[in-house]
Design a protein around this motif. Structure first.
Motif, PDB file in Angstrom:
ATOM      1  N   ILE A 177     -17.320 -32.580  39.403  1.00 47.82           N
ATOM      2  CA  ILE A 177     -18.748 -32.386  38.815  1.00 47.82           C
ATOM      3  C   ILE A 177     -19.822 -33.754  39.559  1.00 47.82           C
ATOM      4  N   LEU A 178     -19.153 -34.335  40.439  1.00 48.63           N
ATOM      5  CA  LEU A 178     -20.020 -35.753  41.692  1.00 48.63           C
ATOM      6  C   LEU A 178     -20.850 -34.591  42.065  1.00 48.63           C
ATOM      7  N   MET A 179     -20.076 -34.047  42.512  1.00 49.70           N
ATOM      8  CA  MET A 179     -21.027 -33.255  43.925  1.00 49.70           C
ATOM      9  C   MET A 179     -22.120 -32.450  44.206  1.00 49.70           C
ATOM     10  N   PHE A 180     -22.998 -32.100  45.243  1.00 51.29           N
ATOM     11  CA  PHE A 180     -24.082 -31.631  45.109  1.00 51.29           C
ATOM     12  C   PHE A 180     -24.210 -30.052  45.352  1.00 51.29           C
ATOM     13  N   ASN A 194     -16.581 -39.988  53.984  1.00 50.00           N
ATOM     14  CA  ASN A 194     -15.982 -41.350  52.794  1.00 50.00           C
ATOM     15  C   ASN A 194     -15.032 -40.592  52.393  1.00 50.00           C
ATOM     16  N   SER A 195     -13.520 -41.056  52.230  1.00 53.87           N
ATOM     17  CA  SER A 195     -12.174 -40.079  51.499  1.00 53.87           C
ATOM     18  C   SER A 195     -12.351 -39.371  50.118  1.00 53.87           C
ATOM     19  N   TRP A 196     -13.050 -40.093  49.080  1.00 54.95           N
ATOM     20  CA  TRP A 196     -13.316 -39.948  47.944  1.00 54.95           C
ATOM     21  C   TRP A 196     -14.054 -38.496  48.050  1.00 54.95           C
ATOM     22  N   ILE A 197     -15.652 -38.482  48.511  1.00 55.33           N
ATOM     23  CA  ILE A 197     -16.693 -37.561  48.222  1.00 55.33           C
ATOM     24  C   ILE A 197     -15.734 -36.420  49.260  1.00 55.33           C
ATOM     25  N   SER A 202     -13.743 -30.919  48.192  1.00 55.20           N
ATOM     26  CA  SER A 202     -12.592 -29.654  48.395  1.00 55.20           C
ATOM     27  C   SER A 202     -11.586 -29.244  47.164  1.00 55.20           C
ATOM     28  N   LYS A 203     -12.372 -30.332  45.960  1.00 55.41           N
ATOM     29  CA  LYS A 203     -12.398 -29.728  44.152  1.00 55.41           C
ATOM     30  C   LYS A 203     -13.256 -28.840  43.961  1.00 55.41           C
ATOM     31  N   LEU A 204     -14.372 -29.154  45.177  1.00 53.21           N
ATOM     32  CA  LEU A 204     -15.641 -28.293  44.779  1.00 53.21           C
ATOM     33  C   LEU A 204     -15.218 -27.438  45.087  1.00 53.21           C
ATOM     34  N   ARG A 293     -23.615 -26.977  37.287  1.00 58.99           N
ATOM     35  CA  ARG A 293     -24.579 -25.204  37.260  1.00 58.99           C
ATOM     36  C   ARG A 293     -23.922 -25.946  39.364  1.00 58.99           C
ATOM     37  N   VAL A 294     -24.247 -26.334  39.550  1.00 58.21           N
ATOM     38  CA  VAL A 294     -23.683 -26.564  41.601  1.00 58.21           C
ATOM     39  C   VAL A 294     -22.119 -25.867  41.534  1.00 58.21           C
TER      40      VAL A 294
END
Ligand SMILES: *[C@@H]1O[C@H](CO)[C@@H](O)[C@H](O)[C@H]1NC(C)=O
Length: 316
Positions: A177-180, A194-197, A202-204, A293-294
């Motif tokens: 959900i954090l990804m656009f 950024n390692s978190w991003i 990858s999870k998206l 939605r993304v």
């Protein structure tokens, strides 16, 4: 007397936290389904959620294949699971998802040795590692969590189809959900990292892959669903700085799950009878949830699929 108010507030807050925690912990797989005669392949089944998933499935009587980079450690875990469950039908094989050659060798071995494959659980993953690349030069999170499993799944599809009804379970995460969107303009995070991003990215990708694959598998008797295991402290967090780790753990304390709880949704998707014909969904706490939605962008999922095919060498 003055102490009464803070004490009451303290107990009240504790009580509320306790219930929030319990509520979040929810989602226990209640299926009693036996898996005798079935073969279940788990990537990275030697620690954390994968190990708990393996442990549960061993108790259901399935033949287990644990695929991991660390064969020695995984063999010890397999012995432990055998001792506990009485299931001696557990094999350990070497698989390095950061090497497409390793994925190809592994898949060839499985196809040669196994007459059927009933469940594939794409469980292994890296989280928040420093910038590094896979053998073929892909950014590590995208390469291991997405591309390695993309190729593995592709190579095992015929065996899964032959074994229908069969299932694929893909470990994704709420963090999608954090990804656009997928970073098509910098797929290997070479421009910025950024390692978190990279992990969330990858999870998206895992979630989009699941939805696109479900479409392609319609009518084959092979289902594929994605899972958010819950927020679990596992060895996955080994790359986090100690201070950051404790801060994250403390702030998330009320909603953290242990590894056994974290495995429940994977187990549910792998075994529950009522999910036999359910495909293309995203599960959390053993129930379907709507992805963002993304993540539901079918155009992007198709584009990611075609890009992944080229990256792993399935298409020119
Ligand atoms: C799944 O579909 C098959 C074939 O249509 C059917 O026989 C079976 O009962 C269905 N299973 C469930 C759990 O709905």
């Amino acid at each position: 007397m003055a102490a009464v108010v803070p004490i009451t507030v303290g107990i009240g807050a504790f009580g509320i936290l306790y219930y929030i925690r319990k509520w979040f912990k929810g989602g226990v797989c209640r299926s009693k389904t036996r898996m005798d005669g079935k073969t279940v392949l788990i990537t990275g089944g030697n620690s954390g959620i994968g190990k708990e998933t393996a442990r549960d499935i061993a108790k259901r009587g399935a033949r287990l294949i644990l695929a991991s980079r660390d064969v020695e450690k995984t063999k010890r875990i397999a012995t432990e699971i055998t001792r506990e469950s009485g299931n001696e039908n557990i094999v350990v094989k070497r698989l390095d998802l950061g090497s497409l050659q390793s994925v190809r060798n592994f898949a060839a071995e499985i196809i040669r040795e196994e007459s059927h494959l009933d469940v594939l659980i794409n469980n292994a993953g890296v989280m928040c590692c420093p910038y590094s690349k896979t053998e073929e030069g892909f950014e590590m999170h995208f390469g291991v969590n997405h591309l390695g499993h993309f190729l593995l799944t592709h190579l095992l599809l015929d065996l899964l189809k032959k074994s229908a009804p069969s299932r694929i379970v893909v470990l994704s995460s709420l963090v999608h959900i954090l990804m656009f969107g997928i970073h098509f303009d910098d797929i290997n995070s070479e421009k910025s990292y950024n390692s978190w991003i990279a992990y969330c990215h990858s999870k998206l990708a895992n979630l989009m892959f699941t939805r696109e694959l479900a479409k392609k598998l319609k009518g084959t008797g092979v289902t594929v669903n994605a899972v958010h295991p819950g927020i679990v402290v596992t060895e996955l967090t080994r790359y986090l700085n100690v201070l950051v780790k404790y801060f994250v753990i403390l702030s998330l304390l009320p909603i953290l799950k242990n590894e056994r709880d974290g495995a429940q949704t994977s187990i549910h998707c792998a075994v529950a009878d009522e999910l036999e014909n359910v495909s293309g969904l995203y599960f959390s706490d053993c129930a379907p949830k709507k992805p963002t939605r993304v993540a539901r962008d079918d155009e992007a999922a198709k584009r990611l699929w075609e890009l992944s095919e080229r990256m792993v060498g399935l298409k020119e």
